[in-house]
Design a protein around this motif. Structure first.
Motif, PDB file in Angstrom:
ATOM      1  N   ALA A 223       0.896  -1.376  -0.063  1.00 30.54           N
ATOM      2  CA  ALA A 223      -0.133  -0.023   0.072  1.00 30.54           C
ATOM      3  C   ALA A 223       0.995   1.199  -0.096  1.00 30.54           C
ATOM      4  O   ALA A 223       0.569   2.267  -0.607  1.00 30.54           O
ATOM      5  CB  ALA A 223      -0.800   0.159   1.414  1.00 30.54           C
ATOM      6  N   MET A 224       2.190   1.213   0.411  1.00 29.64           N
ATOM      7  CA  MET A 224       3.025   2.331   0.451  1.00 29.64           C
ATOM      8  C   MET A 224       4.366   1.752   0.576  1.00 29.64           C
ATOM      9  O   MET A 224       4.638   0.841   1.029  1.00 29.64           O
ATOM     10  CB  MET A 224       2.725   3.168   1.369  1.00 29.64           C
ATOM     11  N   THR A 225       5.514   2.733   0.370  1.00 30.08           N
ATOM     12  CA  THR A 225       6.810   2.411   0.807  1.00 30.08           C
ATOM     13  C   THR A 225       7.242   3.697   1.723  1.00 30.08           C
ATOM     14  O   THR A 225       6.931   4.751   1.597  1.00 30.08           O
ATOM     15  CB  THR A 225       7.730   2.208  -0.591  1.00 30.08           C
ATOM     16  N   ILE A 226       8.329   3.167   2.601  1.00 27.82           N
ATOM     17  CA  ILE A 226       8.760   4.143   3.623  1.00 27.82           C
ATOM     18  C   ILE A 226      10.155   3.896   3.653  1.00 27.82           C
ATOM     19  O   ILE A 226      10.765   2.771   3.482  1.00 27.82           O
ATOM     20  CB  ILE A 226       8.158   3.672   4.840  1.00 27.82           C
ATOM     21  N   PRO A 227      10.817   4.909   3.540  1.00 26.32           N
ATOM     22  CA  PRO A 227      12.405   5.147   3.319  1.00 26.32           C
ATOM     23  C   PRO A 227      13.096   4.716   4.762  1.00 26.32           C
ATOM     24  O   PRO A 227      12.641   4.904   5.847  1.00 26.32           O
ATOM     25  CB  PRO A 227      12.746   6.370   2.884  1.00 26.32           C
ATOM     26  N   LEU A 228      14.310   3.976   4.692  1.00 26.01           N
ATOM     27  CA  LEU A 228      15.296   3.703   5.769  1.00 26.01           C
ATOM     28  C   LEU A 228      16.416   4.276   5.205  1.00 26.01           C
ATOM     29  O   LEU A 228      17.124   3.736   4.472  1.00 26.01           O
ATOM     30  CB  LEU A 228      15.412   2.275   5.858  1.00 26.01           C
ATOM     31  N   SER A 229      16.749   5.509   5.736  1.00 32.83           N
ATOM     32  CA  SER A 229      17.889   6.083   5.250  1.00 32.83           C
ATOM     33  C   SER A 229      18.977   6.579   6.383  1.00 32.83           C
ATOM     34  O   SER A 229      19.910   5.834   6.584  1.00 32.83           O
ATOM     35  CB  SER A 229      17.653   7.403   4.431  1.00 32.83           C
ATOM     36  N   GLY A 230      18.764   7.485   6.949  1.00 33.34           N
ATOM     37  CA  GLY A 230      19.468   8.044   8.213  1.00 33.34           C
ATOM     38  C   GLY A 230      20.686   9.049   7.976  1.00 33.34           C
ATOM     39  O   GLY A 230      20.934   9.670   8.808  1.00 33.34           O
TER      40      GLY A 230
END
Length: 433
Positions: A223-230
Motif C-alpha cells: 500500500a506504500m513504501t517508507i524509506p530507511l536512510s539515516g
C-alpha cells in the motif's frame, strides 16, 4: 588544476565506489549472485563490508546463522584486458556462476576499469541470458567514475524492479521498507515496526535488500513504501528509488524525514498520520512516545544531570547532523563545555560548514584538534565522539554513523551513556552504540 577539480567532485557525492552499493543491495537476497567485473583487488571491498556487518551483528546479538549470503565473484580483469577488452572474460565468469551456484538471477557490478576500457557489459549480459535462460542484469554505473555507494544501491534496486515487478492490486495497511538499516532483525527496523503498530501497518517486504525473488515480486502489492536512510547523503537516493517505484508501479511513497531524536520522531509520526489520514492515531502515538521518553528521562536523568562532556565531531554534515545529539544532551540535563572539531578528518570547507551549523544550534565553544584544549578534556566527565580518540584513559561514547531511530534509539543511546558515567572515574575506554 585537474587534481583540484577531482577533489571537489568527490566531496560533493561521497568517498565510496558504486560496486559495494550493488553488492549490499542483494547480498542477502536468496538466489542472487553478484559478479564484480573488475580486477581481483576490488573484491576486498565487499568482503570487508560483509565481515564488518558480521562482527557488528555478533556484538549486538543479532547474528542469524541461517541468513543467505550471495556469492560474490570477481571476473579478474588484468593488464592485457585494457587493450583487448574483458567481454569474453566476463562471459566465462557468468557461465561459471550459473553452472556452479544455480542462481535465480545474476547481477553484474562494473568497476571503473571496465568503464575506462569500454566493455559493453549490458550486451554481454543480454547474450548470456539468452543462452543460459537465466536473468542476467548489468547495473549501469562504473566504480568511482559516475557515482558512489548509494548510486550503485539505487541502480541495483531499479534493475530488480524493472525486471521482476508488475502492477498488482494493493493490500491495505502493508508497507515495503526501502533501504537496509541492519536488516529485518535490526534494532532500527524493530523500532519502525513498533511505531507502525499505532497505525495498524504491517511490514511485508524489504527492498532491495533482504528480499527473495518471491518477496521482490510482491513489492507492488504494498500500500506504500517508507524509506530507511539515516544520512543526508543516502536519503536523496532512497527518495529517488521510492519515487521511481511510485512512477512504475503506483506505490505511494511516504517522503518523510528520518525519525532521529525527539523532535524529529514526533514530527515523523505526525506527518505519517497526515499521509495515512489518521491524524488522531498520530496524536495518540506522539503522546505515548512522549510518555515513554519522559519515563526514561525521570529514571536516568538524575544519573546524567550536571555531567560535563566534550563533543568530538569528525564527520561532515552530509553524514552527521549534530542537532539530534545536542537535543538529547539538553533533554537529559548534560552540560556541553566544548565541541572539538576533528579538523584532520575534514576538508576546510567541511570544517567551515560544521562550525557554522554549530553556531546556529547553540552558543557553545568550538575548538579544533590542532588548536588543542587539554583543560576542557580534563574537566569533562566523558567524551561523546564520532571517532575513537587515542587517549584511552578518557571515557568515550562512540556515536554510530547511522543515528538510531525513534524513542527506542534515544533510550538505547542514553542508557549506554549512563553505563559510561557509572564507570569508575579512573577507568576509561570506549563504549559503542
Amino acid at each position: 588544476m585537474v587534481m583540484n577539480k577531482q577533489a571537489a567532485t568527490v566531496c560533493k557525492r561521497g568517498y565510496s565506489c558504486t560496486m559495494p552499493g550493488v553488492w549490499r543491495a542483494v547480498s542477502h537476497n536468496e538466489g542472487a549472485v553478484v559478479i564484480y567485473h573488475s580486477p581481483k583487488a576490488c573484491g576486498h571491498i565487499g568482503r570487508e563490508m560483509d565481515l564488518g556487518m558480521h562482527f557488528r551483528s555478533l556484538v549486538e546479538r543479532q547474528f542469524c546463522p541461517e541468513q543467505y549470503a550471495a556469492p560474490l565473484i570477481i571476473s579478474g580483469l588484468q593488464a592485457e584486458h585494457s587493450v583487448f577488452g574483458g567481454a569474453e572474460l566476463l562471459r566465462k565468469c557468468i557461465e561459471y556462476a550459473a553452472r556452479r551456484y544455480k542462481p535465480k538471477y545474476i547481477l553484474i557490478a562494473n568497476s571503473c576499469v571496465a568503464g575506462v576500457i569500454g566493455d559493453d557489459t549490458a550486451a554481454v549480459a543480454s547474450d548470456a541470458e539468452a543462452d543460459l535462460r537465466l536473468p542476467v542484469m548489468s547495473v549501469p554505473c562504473y566504480g568511482y567514475l559516475d557515482g558512489d555507494y548509494y548510486t550503485g544501491f539505487y541502480h541495483a534496486g531499479i534493475k530488480l524492479a524493472e525486471r521482476f515487478m508488475t502492477r498488482q492490486p494493493k493490500l491495505s495497511h502493508t508497507v515495503t521498507l526501502l533501504g537496509d538499516r541492519g536488516g529485518p532483525s535490526g534494532t532500527d527496523v524493530q523500532e519502525f515496526k513498533r511505531m507502525f503498530a499505532y497505525f495498524g501497518l504491517i511490514v511485508h517486504s524489504h527492498f532491495p535488500a533482504f528480499a527473495s525473488l518471491e518477496d521482490i515480486k510482491r513489492v507492488p502489492c504494498s500500500a506504500m513504501t517508507i524509506p530507511l536512510s539515516g544520512t543526508k547523503m543516502s536519503y536523496p537516493w532512497i527518495r529517488k528509488l521510492g519515487m521511481k517505484l511510485d512512477e512504475l508501479l503506483s506505490i505511494p511513497f511516504f517522503d518523510g524525514d528520518d525519525p532521529t531524536g525527539w523532535q524529529a520522531t514526533s514530527g515523523w509520526l505526525t506527518e505519517l498520520g497526515r499521509f495515512l489520514q489518521q491524524e488522531q492515531a498520530a496524536a495518540v502515538a506522539v503522546e505515548m512516545e512522549r510518555t515513554r521518553l519522559t519515563r526514561h528521562i525521570a529514571e536516568c536523568g538524575p544519573l546524567l544531570k550536571g555531567k560535563k562532556i566534550v563533543l568530538c565531531i569528525g564527520r561532515p554534515l552530509t553524514y552527521f547532523d549534530p542537532a539530534w545529539v545536542l537535543e538529547l544532551i539538553s533533554l537529559y540535563g548534560i552540560i556541553v563545555i566544548g565541541v572539538a572539531v576533528l579538523d584532520e578528518m575534514l576538508t576546510k570547507k567541511q570544517e567551515c560548514n560544521l562550525r557554522q551549523e554549530l553556531r546556529q544550534q547553540k552558543e557553545i565553544f568550538c575548538f579544533s584538534r590542532s588548536e588543542g584544549n587539554a583543560v576542557l578534556f580534563e574537566a569533562a566527565d566523558f567524551v561523546i565522539t564520532t571517532h575513537e580518540l587515542p587517549d584511552v584513559r578518557k571515557k568515550q561514547l562512540f556515536l554510530p554513523l547511522l543515528p538510531l531511530a525513534g524513542v527506542g534509539g534515544i533510550i538505547t543511546l542514553m542508557t549506554k551513556l549512563v553505563q559510561l558515567a557509572q564507570r569508575h572515574e579512573r577507568r576509561g575506554g570506549i563504549l559503542y552504540v
